[in-house]
Design a protein around this motif. Sequence first.
Motif, PDB file in Angstrom:
ATOM      1  N   UNK A 207       1.123  -0.905   0.422  1.00  0.00           N
ATOM      2  CA  UNK A 207      -0.034   0.348  -0.375  1.00  0.00           C
ATOM      3  C   UNK A 207       0.846   1.384   0.112  1.00  0.00           C
ATOM      4  N   UNK A 208       0.707   2.138  -0.935  1.00  0.00           N
ATOM      5  CA  UNK A 208       1.431   3.582  -0.589  1.00  0.00           C
ATOM      6  C   UNK A 208      -0.142   4.383  -0.703  1.00  0.00           C
ATOM      7  N   UNK A 209      -0.309   5.867  -0.013  1.00  0.00           N
ATOM      8  CA  UNK A 209      -1.085   6.234   0.389  1.00  0.00           C
ATOM      9  C   UNK A 209      -0.751   7.908   0.073  1.00  0.00           C
ATOM     10  N   UNK A 210      -1.527   8.821   0.354  1.00  0.00           N
ATOM     11  CA  UNK A 210      -1.339   9.931   0.918  1.00  0.00           C
ATOM     12  C   UNK A 210      -0.864  10.084   2.765  1.00  0.00           C
ATOM     13  N   UNK A 211       0.308  10.713   3.305  1.00  0.00           N
ATOM     14  CA  UNK A 211       0.400  10.305   4.701  1.00  0.00           C
ATOM     15  C   UNK A 211      -0.526  11.401   5.378  1.00  0.00           C
ATOM     16  N   UNK A 212      -1.018  11.013   6.747  1.00  0.00           N
ATOM     17  CA  UNK A 212      -2.227  11.484   7.468  1.00  0.00           C
ATOM     18  C   UNK A 212      -1.588  12.130   8.114  1.00  0.00           C
ATOM     19  N   UNK A 213      -0.312  12.882   8.324  1.00  0.00           N
ATOM     20  CA  UNK A 213      -0.135  14.284   8.831  1.00  0.00           C
ATOM     21  C   UNK A 213      -0.138  15.200   7.601  1.00  0.00           C
ATOM     22  N   UNK A 214      -0.435  15.131   6.224  1.00  0.00           N
ATOM     23  CA  UNK A 214      -0.639  15.902   5.033  1.00  0.00           C
ATOM     24  C   UNK A 214      -1.742  15.977   4.745  1.00  0.00           C
ATOM     25  N   UNK A 215      -2.814  15.169   5.422  1.00  0.00           N
ATOM     26  CA  UNK A 215      -4.337  15.431   5.321  1.00  0.00           C
ATOM     27  C   UNK A 215      -4.445  15.993   6.668  1.00  0.00           C
ATOM     28  N   UNK A 216      -3.781  16.002   7.524  1.00  0.00           N
ATOM     29  CA  UNK A 216      -4.249  16.963   8.182  1.00  0.00           C
ATOM     30  C   UNK A 216      -3.907  19.013   8.259  1.00  0.00           C
ATOM     31  N   UNK A 226      -1.175  22.939  10.542  1.00  0.00           N
ATOM     32  CA  UNK A 226      -1.797  21.699  11.042  1.00  0.00           C
ATOM     33  C   UNK A 226      -3.577  22.077  11.618  1.00  0.00           C
ATOM     34  N   UNK A 227      -4.125  22.011  11.359  1.00  0.00           N
ATOM     35  CA  UNK A 227      -5.799  22.123  10.928  1.00  0.00           C
ATOM     36  C   UNK A 227      -6.629  21.624  11.482  1.00  0.00           C
ATOM     37  N   UNK A 228      -7.319  20.046  10.618  1.00  0.00           N
ATOM     38  CA  UNK A 228      -7.931  18.856  10.620  1.00  0.00           C
ATOM     39  C   UNK A 228      -7.609  17.722  11.486  1.00  0.00           C
ATOM     40  N   UNK A 229      -7.717  16.812  12.045  1.00  0.00           N
ATOM     41  CA  UNK A 229      -7.852  15.675  13.051  1.00  0.00           C
ATOM     42  C   UNK A 229      -6.494  14.914  12.444  1.00  0.00           C
ATOM     43  N   UNK A 230      -5.724  14.821  12.905  1.00  0.00           N
ATOM     44  CA  UNK A 230      -4.679  13.723  12.495  1.00  0.00           C
ATOM     45  C   UNK A 230      -5.385  11.879  12.601  1.00  0.00           C
ATOM     46  N   UNK A 231      -5.652  11.867  14.580  1.00  0.00           N
ATOM     47  CA  UNK A 231      -5.840  11.066  14.916  1.00  0.00           C
ATOM     48  C   UNK A 231      -7.290  10.978  14.467  1.00  0.00           C
ATOM     49  N   UNK A 250     -16.853  19.770 -13.710  1.00  0.00           N
ATOM     50  CA  UNK A 250     -17.574  19.695 -11.988  1.00  0.00           C
ATOM     51  C   UNK A 250     -18.548  19.360 -11.636  1.00  0.00           C
ATOM     52  N   UNK A 251     -18.762  18.821 -10.772  1.00  0.00           N
ATOM     53  CA  UNK A 251     -19.518  17.407 -10.123  1.00  0.00           C
ATOM     54  C   UNK A 251     -20.538  18.476  -9.053  1.00  0.00           C
ATOM     55  N   UNK A 252     -22.128  18.293  -9.121  1.00  0.00           N
ATOM     56  CA  UNK A 252     -22.763  17.758  -8.498  1.00  0.00           C
ATOM     57  C   UNK A 252     -23.586  17.622  -7.491  1.00  0.00           C
ATOM     58  N   UNK A 253     -23.041  16.007  -7.407  1.00  0.00           N
ATOM     59  CA  UNK A 253     -22.872  15.300  -5.969  1.00  0.00           C
ATOM     60  C   UNK A 253     -21.604  15.903  -4.993  1.00  0.00           C
ATOM     61  N   UNK A 254     -21.673  17.031  -4.899  1.00  0.00           N
ATOM     62  CA  UNK A 254     -20.192  17.216  -3.740  1.00  0.00           C
ATOM     63  C   UNK A 254     -19.739  17.629  -2.482  1.00  0.00           C
ATOM     64  N   UNK A 255     -21.178  16.329  -1.675  1.00  0.00           N
ATOM     65  CA  UNK A 255     -20.504  15.970  -0.533  1.00  0.00           C
ATOM     66  C   UNK A 255     -20.149  14.610  -0.564  1.00  0.00           C
ATOM     67  N   UNK A 256     -19.049  14.775   0.233  1.00  0.00           N
ATOM     68  CA  UNK A 256     -18.145  13.327   0.309  1.00  0.00           C
ATOM     69  C   UNK A 256     -17.978  13.584   2.090  1.00  0.00           C
ATOM     70  N   UNK A 257     -18.129  11.939   2.215  1.00  0.00           N
ATOM     71  CA  UNK A 257     -17.289  11.839   3.259  1.00  0.00           C
ATOM     72  C   UNK A 257     -16.134  11.401   3.507  1.00  0.00           C
ATOM     73  N   UNK A 258     -14.949  11.582   4.990  1.00  0.00           N
ATOM     74  CA  UNK A 258     -13.828  10.799   5.087  1.00  0.00           C
ATOM     75  C   UNK A 258     -13.349  10.512   6.111  1.00  0.00           C
ATOM     76  N   UNK A 259     -12.525   9.809   6.099  1.00  0.00           N
ATOM     77  CA  UNK A 259     -11.979   8.719   8.046  1.00  0.00           C
ATOM     78  C   UNK A 259     -10.383   9.074   7.905  1.00  0.00           C
ATOM     79  N   UNK A 260      -9.672   9.985   8.803  1.00  0.00           N
ATOM     80  CA  UNK A 260      -8.104  10.036   9.168  1.00  0.00           C
ATOM     81  C   UNK A 260      -8.268   8.798   9.917  1.00  0.00           C
ATOM     82  N   UNK A 261      -6.562   8.038   8.818  1.00  0.00           N
ATOM     83  CA  UNK A 261      -6.470   7.256   9.868  1.00  0.00           C
ATOM     84  C   UNK A 261      -4.740   7.415  10.173  1.00  0.00           C
TER      85      UNK A 261
END
Length: 322
Positions: A207-216, A226-231, A250-261
């Motif tokens: 697995x290679x993925x974006x680093x959770x520290x970057x996503x925060x 840092x402004x978003x949750x890391x944990x 552009x997209x009309x279904x704009x709402x999405x949900x993600x989980x920080x790990x």
Amino acid sequence: MIVLRCDRGDGSLDTVNAMTENGDSVQIPWEEARAANLANWEERVPIHEVGYGVADDEHPEALSRVVLDDLAAMAPYLPGGTVDGLDLCHLQCHIGTDTLSFARAGARVTGVDFSPAALASAARLARRRGLEATWVEADVLDAAAAVRAAAERGGVERGAGGREAVATATDFDVVYTSIGAICWLDDLDRWADQVVQLLRPGGLFYVRDGHPAMYALDENAPELRTVYRYFGDGTAQQWDDAGTYSGEGTITSTRTYEWPHPLSEVVNAVIGAGLRVERLDEGTVVPWQFSPRMVAVEGGFAWPEPDRARMPVTFSLSARKA
């Protein structure tokens, strides 16, 4: 390659609930979040076909840059340093560009994704390029059972080149996922269990993925902030964004949900499922421009100096089933 915010929203007020901002934590059932995410990804398919260059079938013989980089990282743990002749399952494969790059490199490939539109696009691309692949529509959290069911149905897609179809695999020498994938999942223990079920004894998970520290980070800030949750805490982060990371539109279904790990959660899920970690790396180059401050470099984008040495942007993990 799957990315989104994992290509971040713009920080504006939520268009449905003015009390909720992008990135805020919300309690939402998995089924409701999945439905919103699916609607969003279904709309991305035609935009990404153009953005990825597959609409005009640009460079049909080439391997994607993501796969070139990941093959180099996987090589020490592959027989002969190659996927040639191996059965490979690509989880969250989207429109199949990376999956078919592995097929071009000699693997017998199965791609799993929850988007019917994405898999239809992947199948069209395979036929145009004369490559053989199996496409399985399923949530990655139910991947093992879905792959077995597809094998019972004989779900192989033959390329236009006319190679003889082979039996669809139910277990694999390699299970692979890469870039912007696991932020869409609420349960990494269940995810890792699917990986174990799909792997043969001695098989490799990568697995290679974006680093959770970057996503925060606030990607629009003039510095690393840092402004978003890391944990994670079991709740989702809610986003509204009409854009995407590749292609115009552009997209009309704009709402999405993600989980920080956090990285510890990823590693412990893999270990807890019974896999042996062979290597863990962190990187300074990511395939898409996460922040406007990032600069183009070989293989993608990176922070400008001196921030490059201060904040990782990817991680990669190689693990093996006993």
